[in-house]
Design a protein around this motif. Structure first.
Motif, mmCIF file in Angstrom:
data_model
loop_
_atom_site.group_PDB
_atom_site.id
_atom_site.type_symbol
_atom_site.label_atom_id
_atom_site.label_comp_id
_atom_site.label_asym_id
_atom_site.label_seq_id
_atom_site.Cartn_x
_atom_site.Cartn_y
_atom_site.Cartn_z
ATOM 1 N N GLY A 1 7.030 8.365 13.482
ATOM 2 C CA GLY A 1 5.976 8.415 14.481
ATOM 3 C C GLY A 1 4.602 8.472 13.872
ATOM 4 N N VAL A 2 4.480 8.189 12.580
ATOM 5 C CA VAL A 2 3.209 8.220 11.871
ATOM 6 C C VAL A 2 2.848 6.803 11.449
ATOM 7 C CG1 VAL A 2 1.946 9.124 9.883
ATOM 8 C CG2 VAL A 2 3.661 10.549 11.024
ATOM 9 N N LYS A 3 1.601 6.427 11.640
ATOM 10 C CA LYS A 3 1.119 5.086 11.298
ATOM 11 C C LYS A 3 1.363 4.777 9.834
ATOM 12 C CE LYS A 3 -3.260 2.531 11.023
ATOM 13 N NZ LYS A 3 -4.723 2.644 11.276
ATOM 14 N N PRO A 4 2.010 3.652 9.507
ATOM 15 C CA PRO A 4 2.214 3.283 8.100
ATOM 16 C C PRO A 4 0.902 2.785 7.501
ATOM 17 C CG PRO A 4 2.995 1.535 9.513
ATOM 18 C CD PRO A 4 2.609 2.668 10.425
ATOM 19 N N LEU A 5 0.795 2.852 6.186
ATOM 20 C CA LEU A 5 -0.414 2.405 5.507
ATOM 21 C C LEU A 5 -0.053 1.491 4.335
ATOM 22 C CD1 LEU A 5 -2.531 5.700 5.283
ATOM 23 C CD2 LEU A 5 -2.841 3.807 6.896
ATOM 24 N N LYS A 6 -0.955 0.573 4.044
ATOM 25 C CA LYS A 6 -0.754 -0.283 2.887
ATOM 26 C C LYS A 6 -0.871 0.571 1.628
ATOM 27 C CE LYS A 6 -2.129 -4.753 0.973
ATOM 28 N NZ LYS A 6 -3.081 -5.887 1.063
ATOM 29 N N ALA A 7 -0.059 0.289 0.639
ATOM 30 C CA ALA A 7 -0.037 1.099 -0.586
ATOM 31 C C ALA A 7 -1.399 1.130 -1.264
ATOM 32 C CB ALA A 7 1.024 0.550 -1.546
ATOM 33 N N PHE B 1 4.798 6.126 5.521
ATOM 34 C CA PHE B 1 5.515 4.990 4.942
ATOM 35 C C PHE B 1 4.479 3.994 4.425
ATOM 36 C CE2 PHE B 1 7.327 0.739 5.139
ATOM 37 C CZ PHE B 1 8.489 0.914 4.410
ATOM 38 N N MET B 2 4.683 3.499 3.189
ATOM 39 C CA MET B 2 3.736 2.570 2.583
ATOM 40 C C MET B 2 4.365 1.190 2.412
ATOM 41 S SD MET B 2 1.989 5.083 -0.257
ATOM 42 C CE MET B 2 3.498 6.012 -0.583
ATOM 43 N N TYR B 3 3.533 0.172 2.599
ATOM 44 C CA TYR B 3 4.040 -1.198 2.528
ATOM 45 C C TYR B 3 3.116 -2.071 1.690
ATOM 46 C CZ TYR B 3 0.437 -2.163 6.032
ATOM 47 O OH TYR B 3 -0.757 -2.272 6.691
ATOM 48 N N ASP B 4 3.628 -3.234 1.299
ATOM 49 C CA ASP B 4 2.837 -4.215 0.569
ATOM 50 C C ASP B 4 3.571 -5.554 0.628
ATOM 51 O OD1 ASP B 4 0.454 -4.474 -1.506
ATOM 52 O OD2 ASP B 4 2.137 -5.642 -2.303
ATOM 53 N N PRO B 5 2.847 -6.659 0.774
ATOM 54 C CA PRO B 5 3.492 -7.974 0.848
ATOM 55 C C PRO B 5 4.352 -8.299 -0.372
ATOM 56 C CG PRO B 5 1.221 -8.135 1.591
ATOM 57 C CD PRO B 5 1.393 -6.750 1.019
ATOM 58 N N THR C 1 9.442 -3.978 2.844
ATOM 59 C CA THR C 1 8.569 -2.927 3.369
ATOM 60 C C THR C 1 7.753 -3.427 4.555
ATOM 61 O OG1 THR C 1 6.687 -3.429 1.891
ATOM 62 C CG2 THR C 1 8.362 -1.912 1.062
ATOM 63 N N MET C 2 7.520 -4.723 4.639
ATOM 64 C CA MET C 2 6.736 -5.267 5.742
ATOM 65 C C MET C 2 7.488 -5.124 7.059
ATOM 66 S SD MET C 2 4.012 -6.116 4.181
ATOM 67 C CE MET C 2 3.131 -7.085 5.402
ATOM 68 N N ALA C 3 8.780 -5.441 7.030
ATOM 69 C CA ALA C 3 9.595 -5.309 8.242
ATOM 70 C C ALA C 3 9.717 -3.848 8.658
ATOM 71 C CB ALA C 3 10.975 -5.914 8.008
ATOM 72 N N MET C 4 9.918 -2.980 7.667
ATOM 73 C CA MET C 4 10.039 -1.553 7.961
ATOM 74 C C MET C 4 8.721 -0.983 8.476
ATOM 75 S SD MET C 4 12.384 -0.376 4.712
ATOM 76 C CE MET C 4 12.542 1.318 5.280
ATOM 77 N N ALA C 5 7.614 -1.483 7.935
ATOM 78 C CA ALA C 5 6.307 -1.022 8.386
ATOM 79 C C ALA C 5 6.073 -1.418 9.838
ATOM 80 C CB ALA C 5 5.212 -1.602 7.499
ATOM 81 N N GLY C 6 6.538 -2.625 10.207
ATOM 82 C CA GLY C 6 6.397 -3.065 11.590
ATOM 83 C C GLY C 6 7.125 -2.150 12.549
#
Length: 293
Positions: free
Chosen positions: A249-255, A211-215, A220-225
């Protein structure tokens, strides 16, 4: 002095694709983005509606991924090609957000049985005249996982291989979460297998991003948390719930991290095949260190 590399990104106006373009521009590569709409609507991929300065160095082109003659000219002379297109749900998510389609209808589409969805090798399909054929969809409503996640990637890889491209990067995905239809991840894996088997001359790089997130996209920030918490729990239990949690169960990463890793992987001739999360982080770190030199 080595020649400047040329990169073509199909889906370069998207959330991840635009960041791949940015990373490649920073490396000094010539970059062409191909998509149906051309240049991004910047407020949909960044926190601003104004194009960033690096965007002027990208050639934003329009083409249809299912109609090779619309984009083959842009592949000529390309060193690397990236497929960064796909759909998360077989629903008009923009329609859901705008109210044109209800969330229930969208989920119903996503989890409906795979009626009429082809499971065959797209390169083996023939039209009435016996030529290889992948029929383009007549509307967005006809887009399926098989078409976007698999067939479009295989079709693009075929043309990239024909043009002599050295490497092909496919934006795949980490193991699917239970909230996603199984076909989402299975079509990603089918694309990986077909590209590796059918085009062995061309170095295939399959980036299995989590899962990828970005401010710029607060949701995506809430979902990444939540995803990060699941990853920590899964780690503490030594992966005991991996089969249940999937990508949860996999660590999310910034896009941006994933984008930098894609470009670094293309530049490194030793990178080939599936690229999992630890390797993605390693490649992104290598890219960052390169900018510090």
């Amino acid at each position: 002095m080595s020649a400047v590399k040329r990169l073509v990104v199909c889906g370069g106006n998207g959330f991840v694709g635009s960041r791949i373009c940015r990373s490649a521009v920073a490396r000094g590569w010539d970059v062409i983005s191909i998509s149906r709409s051309g240049e991004p609507h910047w407020d949909s991929v960044t926190s601003s509606s104004i194009a960033p300065s690096w965007a002027k160095k990208v050639s934003w082109q329009r083409a249809n991924i299912f109609v090779p003659q619309t984009y083959v000219p842009y592949l000529k002379g390309a060193d690397y090609v990236v497929h960064s297109m796909g759909i998360l749900l077989e629903a008009d998510y923009k329609g859901v957000i705008s109210g044109r389609e209800s969330p229930i209808a969208g989920l119903r589409k996503a989890f409906s049985p795979a009626k009429g969805h082809s499971t065959s090798n797209p390169l083996q399909r023939r039209d009435q005249e016996g030529e290889q054929s992948i029929r383009p969809p007549e509307s967005a409503a006809q887009l399926t996982y098989e078409m976007m996640n698999r067939d479009s990637a295989v079709l693009l890889a075929k043309e990239a291989d024909r043009e002599g491209c050295a490497a092909f990067a496919y934006m795949s995905a980490a193991a699917g979460a239970p909230v996603l239809p199984s076909r989402y991840i299975s079509t990603k894996r089918e694309a990986e297998d077909l590209i590796a088997r059918e085009f062995p001359r061309m170095r295939g790089v399959f980036v299995r991003a989590p899962f990828m997130y970005d401010p710029s996209r607060p949701v995506t920030m809430a979902m990444a948390g939540a995803t990060a918490a699941g990853a920590i729990f899964n780690g503490l239990t030594r992966g005991a719930l991996s089969s249940l949690m999937g990508a949860g169960g996999v660590k999310p990463l910034k896009a941006d991290v994933v984008a930098d890793a894609v470009v670094e992987a293309l530049a490194d001739e030793n990178v080939k095949g599936p690229v999992e999360v630890p390797k993605i982080e390693e490649l992104a770190d290598k890219s960052w260190r390169r900018t510090m030199l």
